[in-house]
Scaffold this motif. Structure first.
Motif, PDB file in Angstrom:
ATOM      1  N   ARG A 132       2.156   1.499   5.647  1.00 17.34           N
ATOM      2  CA  ARG A 132       1.905   1.989   4.292  1.00 17.34           C
ATOM      3  C   ARG A 132       2.634   3.298   3.998  1.00 17.34           C
ATOM      4  NH1 ARG A 132      -4.568   0.671   3.475  1.00 17.34           N
ATOM      5  NH2 ARG A 132      -4.435  -1.549   4.026  1.00 17.34           N
ATOM      6  N   GLY A 133       2.741   4.133   4.995  1.00 19.38           N
ATOM      7  CA  GLY A 133       3.469   5.369   4.781  1.00 19.38           C
ATOM      8  C   GLY A 133       4.920   5.128   4.414  1.00 19.38           C
ATOM      9  N   ARG A 134       5.471   4.034   4.915  1.00 18.88           N
ATOM     10  CA  ARG A 134       6.875   3.727   4.633  1.00 18.88           C
ATOM     11  C   ARG A 134       7.094   3.418   3.163  1.00 18.88           C
ATOM     12  NH1 ARG A 134       9.251  -1.123   7.958  1.00 18.88           N
ATOM     13  NH2 ARG A 134       8.893   0.364   9.660  1.00 18.88           N
ATOM     14  N   LEU A 136       5.212   4.324   0.704  1.00 11.32           N
ATOM     15  CA  LEU A 136       4.929   5.524  -0.082  1.00 11.32           C
ATOM     16  C   LEU A 136       6.146   6.443  -0.098  1.00 11.32           C
ATOM     17  CD1 LEU A 136       2.874   7.171  -1.686  1.00 11.32           C
ATOM     18  CD2 LEU A 136       2.137   8.216   0.465  1.00 11.32           C
ATOM     19  N   VAL A 137       6.794   6.595   1.045  1.00 10.33           N
ATOM     20  CA  VAL A 137       8.018   7.392   1.112  1.00 10.33           C
ATOM     21  C   VAL A 137       9.108   6.763   0.256  1.00 10.33           C
ATOM     22  CG1 VAL A 137       9.878   8.157   2.652  1.00 10.33           C
ATOM     23  CG2 VAL A 137       7.498   8.371   3.368  1.00 10.33           C
ATOM     24  N   SER A 202      -1.482   7.720  -6.868  1.00 11.04           N
ATOM     25  CA  SER A 202      -1.837   7.022  -5.640  1.00 11.04           C
ATOM     26  C   SER A 202      -3.215   7.427  -5.154  1.00 11.04           C
ATOM     27  CB  SER A 202      -0.785   7.316  -4.560  1.00 11.04           C
ATOM     28  OG  SER A 202      -1.121   6.706  -3.334  1.00 11.04           O
ATOM     29  N   PHE A 279       1.198  14.909  -1.112  1.00  8.96           N
ATOM     30  CA  PHE A 279       1.740  13.826  -0.297  1.00  8.96           C
ATOM     31  C   PHE A 279       0.899  13.619   0.966  1.00  8.96           C
ATOM     32  CE2 PHE A 279       4.555  11.730   2.677  1.00  8.96           C
ATOM     33  CZ  PHE A 279       5.211  10.807   1.887  1.00  8.96           C
ATOM     34  N   ALA A 280       0.488  14.701   1.599  1.00 10.49           N
ATOM     35  CA  ALA A 280      -0.335  14.585   2.804  1.00 10.49           C
ATOM     36  C   ALA A 280      -1.671  13.921   2.482  1.00 10.49           C
ATOM     37  CB  ALA A 280      -0.559  15.969   3.423  1.00 10.49           C
ATOM     38  N   SER A 282      -2.334  11.927  -0.117  1.00 10.99           N
ATOM     39  CA  SER A 282      -2.101  10.538  -0.502  1.00 10.99           C
ATOM     40  C   SER A 282      -1.839   9.662   0.720  1.00 10.99           C
ATOM     41  CB  SER A 282      -0.912  10.473  -1.462  1.00 10.99           C
ATOM     42  OG  SER A 282      -0.621   9.142  -1.821  1.00 10.99           O
ATOM     43  N   TRP A 283      -1.092  10.167   1.685  1.00 11.93           N
ATOM     44  CA  TRP A 283      -0.788   9.415   2.916  1.00 11.93           C
ATOM     45  C   TRP A 283      -2.068   9.113   3.687  1.00 11.93           C
ATOM     46  CZ3 TRP A 283       4.426   9.305   5.485  1.00 11.93           C
ATOM     47  CH2 TRP A 283       4.393   8.598   6.679  1.00 11.93           C
ATOM     48  N   GLU A 287      -3.807   5.331   4.308  1.00 13.10           N
ATOM     49  CA  GLU A 287      -4.024   4.750   5.630  1.00 13.10           C
ATOM     50  C   GLU A 287      -5.486   4.346   5.852  1.00 13.10           C
ATOM     51  OE1 GLU A 287      -1.883   3.934   7.876  1.00 13.10           O
ATOM     52  OE2 GLU A 287      -0.089   4.777   6.960  1.00 13.10           O
TER      53      GLU A 287
END
Length: 291
Positions: A132-134, A136-137, A202, A279-280, A282-283, A287
């Protein structure tokens, strides 16, 4: 006493021809199997953002506001008979269009993530890209590049045309540093503001809620500060003015609302810090949550 029954003879399995391979041995799928990477996620997000109509409408409105209001302001000042003073930066006339146009970029940023939760597309995205982080990036990179490019083209066009309109007036010619801040600097700030909106979308997973929160973040500090007339709230009112998004945006045009507060490239670092924190968060939520 029962007599034991003789088992019936079973048919022998058909003999394979000489040289015939065992079933499924050496099977090769006609579909190529490759290890996925960030490039695939970027291609997917680029296809999404250029395929939906919301991108065309929001960025179209943004360009219309930035270019239209910028040229209208320049024409009014050039034909009004009241010349700008020699200390005024003519590029500052582009501030009004960019400030209104930022609402369109904010809207697109929220929709880029939050709309997938509303339509259920996020489940398909998470299935195609379990990391999922991928994705989002990938969303963040594609959105940042698109919004930065559109803003840069619009601000450069307005700056060139406004400078040409005011060439016969007493307005001074902008310096190279002022050109850079009014084009590249403003474009970076608007793209980061839109990226911050994407991350808020997000986190909230709701389009209307995310847009409302972001528009409130842009306008509320100024509105609240206007009603703080008592001397005991002077420091709070000053802080709201200085760190409001319109004032930070005005710093790039040398038209700050106050003499103190952020200056130079400070607004850009403040927005970068806000994006990193968002961003942190949201990540981490992405997850832990179910899609």
């Amino acid at each position: 006493m029962s007599t034991p029954q003789t088992p019936l003879p079973q048919a022998a399995p058909p003999a394979r021809e000489a040289g015939a391979a065992a079933p499924y041995a050496g099977y090769t799928s006609p579909i190529p199997v490759v290890r996925t990477h960030l490039g695939h996620a970027l291609a997917s997000e680029w296809t999404k953002i250029r395929s939906v109509r919301s991108t065309m409408w929001t960025l179209g409105v943004f360009v219309l506001l930035v270019v239209g209001i910028g040229l209208l302001t320049g024409a009014i000042v050039a034909n009004s008979g009241s010349d700008l003073s020699g200390d005024d930066d003519p590029l500052a006339l582009g501030f009004f269009g960019v400030l209104l146009g930022s609402i369109a970029v904010i809207t697109l940023g929220v929709l880029t993530t939050a709309s997938e939760y509303g339509t259920g597309l996020i489940r398909t995205t998470a299935t195609a890209c379990p990391a999922r982080g991928r994705f989002l990036v990938a969303k963040a990179l594609i959105f940042f590049l698109v919004s930065f490019t559109v803003t840069l083209v619009s601000t450069v066009l307005v700056a060139v045309l406004q400078t040409a309109m005011l060439e016969g007036t007493s307005a001074r010619q902008p310096t190279g540093g002022e050109w850079f801040k009014a084009t590249v600097g403003v474009s970076l700030y608007i793209a980061l503001l839109g990226l911050f909106s994407l991350l808020i979308g997000s986190v909230l997973r709701h389009s209307a809620g995310g847009i409302t929160v972001m528009i409130g973040a842009v306008l509320a500090p100024l509105v609240i500060a206007l009603f703080m007339a008592t001397s005991s709230l002077e420091k709070v009112r000053t802080a709201l003015f200085e760190y409001s998004i319109p004032n930070q945006l005005g710093v790039f045009y040398s038209s700050s609302l106050s003499d103190s507060g952020p200056s130079g490239w400070d607004p850009l670092w403040i927005m970068i810090g806000a994006v990193v924190v968002a961003f942190a968060g949201s990540w981490l939520l992405l997850e832990k949550r179910d899609v």
